[in-house]
Write a protein that holds these residues in place. Structure first.
Motif, short mmCIF file in Angstrom:
data_model
loop_
_atom_site.label_atom_id
_atom_site.label_comp_id
_atom_site.label_asym_id
_atom_site.label_seq_id
_atom_site.Cartn_x
_atom_site.Cartn_y
_atom_site.Cartn_z
N ILE A 12 0.60 -11.04 2.91
CA ILE A 12 0.27 -10.84 1.50
C ILE A 12 -0.29 -9.44 1.28
O ILE A 12 0.10 -8.74 0.34
CB ILE A 12 -0.72 -11.91 1.00
N SER A 16 1.74 -6.71 -0.92
CA SER A 16 1.12 -6.35 -2.19
C SER A 16 0.84 -4.86 -2.28
O SER A 16 0.68 -4.32 -3.38
CB SER A 16 -0.15 -7.15 -2.42
N ASN A 21 4.56 -9.52 -4.70
CA ASN A 21 3.86 -10.72 -4.25
C ASN A 21 4.87 -11.62 -3.53
O ASN A 21 5.91 -11.94 -4.09
CB ASN A 21 3.25 -11.47 -5.43
N TRP A 53 -6.83 -14.46 -6.54
CA TRP A 53 -5.71 -14.17 -7.41
C TRP A 53 -6.24 -13.70 -8.76
O TRP A 53 -7.00 -14.40 -9.41
CB TRP A 53 -4.84 -15.42 -7.59
N GLU A 59 -1.98 -10.13 -9.48
CA GLU A 59 -1.98 -9.55 -8.15
C GLU A 59 -3.13 -10.12 -7.33
O GLU A 59 -4.05 -10.72 -7.86
CB GLU A 59 -2.08 -8.03 -8.20
N TRP A 60 -3.06 -9.93 -6.01
CA TRP A 60 -4.08 -10.40 -5.10
C TRP A 60 -5.20 -9.39 -4.97
O TRP A 60 -4.97 -8.19 -5.01
CB TRP A 60 -3.49 -10.67 -3.72
#
Length: 64
Positions: A12, A16, A21, A53, A59-60
């Motif tokens: 991830i 990212s 994602n 999140w 987005e993370w």
């Protein structure tokens, strides 16, 4: 952090960085695990505040 959690976190994080994602299908391919295991690992990462999140930006966020 388990091996699967660490692997998912890295996937991830790396994806990212390029504003992409990963989908569940991509995580299944990259980890070789089933959807249930992946969802459980992501929930564990979120519950321990290692991942978050952002609903507005979609987005993370990373805390480790």
């Amino acid at each position: 952090m388990t091996d699967l959690e660490r692997k998912i976190y890295r996937i991830i994080y790396n994806m990212s960085r390029f504003r992409k994602n990963p989908t569940i299908e991509e995580l299944k391919i990259k980890t070789g695990k089933d959807e249930t295991s992946i969802r459980k690992a992501v929930k564990n990462l979120i519950s321990r505040k290692e991942l978050e999140w952002d609903k507005e930006k979609k987005e993370w966020r990373f805390y480790v």
